[in-house]
Design an enzyme around this catalytic site. Structure first.
Site, PDB file in Angstrom:
ATOM      1  N   ASP A  29     -43.389  34.373   0.807  1.00 37.78           N
ATOM      2  CA  ASP A  29     -43.355  35.822   0.558  1.00 37.78           C
ATOM      3  C   ASP A  29     -42.695  36.572   1.713  1.00 37.78           C
ATOM      4  O   ASP A  29     -42.776  36.150   2.867  1.00 37.78           O
ATOM      5  CB  ASP A  29     -44.787  36.333   0.344  1.00 37.78           C
ATOM      6  CG  ASP A  29     -44.821  37.682  -0.357  1.00 37.78           C
ATOM      7  OD1 ASP A  29     -43.779  38.098  -0.905  1.00 37.78           O
ATOM      8  OD2 ASP A  29     -45.885  38.320  -0.346  1.00 37.78           O
ATOM      9  N   GLY A  32     -37.811  40.126   0.539  1.00 39.55           N
ATOM     10  CA  GLY A  32     -37.271  41.471   0.335  1.00 39.55           C
ATOM     11  C   GLY A  32     -37.414  42.310   1.597  1.00 39.55           C
ATOM     12  O   GLY A  32     -36.472  42.989   2.024  1.00 39.55           O
ATOM     13  N   ASN A  77     -43.327  37.997 -11.798  1.00 35.76           N
ATOM     14  CA  ASN A  77     -42.048  38.392 -11.177  1.00 35.76           C
ATOM     15  C   ASN A  77     -40.990  38.832 -12.197  1.00 35.76           C
ATOM     16  O   ASN A  77     -39.990  39.460 -11.834  1.00 35.76           O
ATOM     17  CB  ASN A  77     -41.477  37.277 -10.290  1.00 35.76           C
ATOM     18  CG  ASN A  77     -42.237  37.076  -8.994  1.00 35.76           C
ATOM     19  OD1 ASN A  77     -42.341  35.958  -8.487  1.00 35.76           O
ATOM     20  ND2 ASN A  77     -42.792  38.146  -8.434  1.00 35.76           N
ATOM     21  N   ARG A  80     -39.775  42.538 -12.175  1.00 37.18           N
ATOM     22  CA  ARG A  80     -38.833  43.096 -11.187  1.00 37.18           C
ATOM     23  C   ARG A  80     -37.548  43.564 -11.888  1.00 37.18           C
ATOM     24  O   ARG A  80     -37.297  43.181 -13.030  1.00 37.18           O
ATOM     25  CB  ARG A  80     -38.500  42.036 -10.140  1.00 37.18           C
ATOM     26  CG  ARG A  80     -39.724  41.661  -9.339  1.00 37.18           C
ATOM     27  CD  ARG A  80     -39.375  40.754  -8.189  1.00 37.18           C
ATOM     28  NE  ARG A  80     -40.579  40.450  -7.423  1.00 37.18           N
ATOM     29  CZ  ARG A  80     -40.598  40.009  -6.188  1.00 37.18           C
ATOM     30  NH1 ARG A  80     -39.458  39.786  -5.556  1.00 37.18           N
ATOM     31  NH2 ARG A  80     -41.740  39.768  -5.566  1.00 37.18           N
ATOM     32  N   SER A 205     -52.190  35.817  -5.572  1.00 34.31           N
ATOM     33  CA  SER A 205     -51.122  36.210  -6.510  1.00 34.31           C
ATOM     34  C   SER A 205     -50.914  35.196  -7.645  1.00 34.31           C
ATOM     35  O   SER A 205     -49.785  34.812  -7.960  1.00 34.31           O
ATOM     36  CB  SER A 205     -49.809  36.444  -5.752  1.00 34.31           C
ATOM     37  OG  SER A 205     -49.950  37.473  -4.802  1.00 34.31           O
TER      38      SER A 205
END
Ligand code: IPE
Ligand code: IPE
Ligand code: MG
Length: 249
Positions: A29, A32, A77, A80, A205
């Site tokens: 993780d 980004g 995901n 997104r 998660s």
């Protein structure tokens, strides 16, 4: 061979062989945020993250960790933006195609877990090829969780077992932990001993909800693209200090 590579090949002297985790799972993780900090688009972080994963696989292999499972894409995901999702699918496919030879040379057995049928067909094809080509390899077991969700995995196991009951093949009292595990994507794989999550987030998660029941957790603030063999060494040293009780005294 460069000095750096030679150093990687050897297990650091302070890691004790019989106190190493047999199976490490990792939630990769922070890609980004890593890119954002550098004023780059998020996808640059994902691209860099691939190099981190290659380093980690190499370390596991060289230091004697027999299995590595990496969380590459969750069922959540898909939420997104389309361009990021498309980039990730393209990246997975390209990396697989490029790295297959190397995986073979290193004797890696690669496997994908998750709802693979929902992935782009061209990616599914690469996945099938990689799993088929490497299935007889006797080296490290490398599992990539792609379109993976722990809840979804448990539900599909329940459905499969339900069908068997409906067909009269089994009765409900035959359901136990080991038979349930045989219906999970990870069947045949030992549970992870150590879970690493980067970027400081203190959550699971939806990763390996069943399998992580007794895993030791190691969370570092380091963002995934910056996670390197020093960091992994640190995580393993930390793991060696843990006292795993499994509910006993
Ligand atoms: C992890 O990095 C990679 C995937 C989930 C595919 P992120 O993309 O979640 O990066 P952050 O958490 O937004 O920084
Ligand atoms: C978990 O990271 C999924 C992967 C690493 C593939 P996320 O970035 O999706 O998780 P949340 O949203 O922070 O919980
Ligand atoms: Mg994230």
């Amino acid at each position: 061979m460069t000095a750096k590579l030679t150093a990687l090949r050897q297990r650091p002297a302070d890691l004790v062989g019989d106190r190493l985790p047999k199976h490490v799972a990792v939630i990769m993780d922070g890609n980004g945020r890593w890119a954002k900090q550098r004023g780059m688009p998020r996808i640059m972080g994902h691209r860099r993250g691939v190099d981190t994963l290659k380093t980690l696989l190499r370390c596991c292999d060289d230091w004697g960790v027999g299995a590595l499972t990496a969380y590459a894409f969750s069922t959540e995901n898909w939420g997104r933006p389309d361009d990021e999702v498309d980039f990730l699918m393209m990246l997975f496919e390209r990396v697989l195609r490029q790295e297959l030879k190397e995986l073979m040379a290193e004797n890696v057995r690669i496997r994908f877990v998750g709802n693979l049928q929902a992935l782009p067909v061209s990616l599914q094809r690469e996945i099938e090829r990689a799993m088929l080509d490497t299935q007889e390899n006797q080296g490290i077991q490398f599992t990539v969780a792609t379109n993976y969700g722990g809840r979804q995995e448990i539900i599909q196991a329940c459905r499969a077992i339900g069908e068997q009951i409906q067909q009269g093949e089994i009765t409900p009292d035959q359901i136990d932990e080991s038979m349930f595990e045989r219906h999970l994507y990870t069947q045949g794989l030992e549970d992870p001993d150590l879970l690493i999550r980067t970027s400081g987030e203190m959550r699971i998660s939806n990763f390996l909800l069943w399998q992580l029941a007794y895993a030791e957790m190691y969370i570092t603030d380091t963002l995934w693209p910056d996670f390197n063999h020093h960091e992994f060494h640190q995580a393993l040293l930390d793991y060696q200090q843990r006292h795993r009780r499994f509910g006993k005294l």
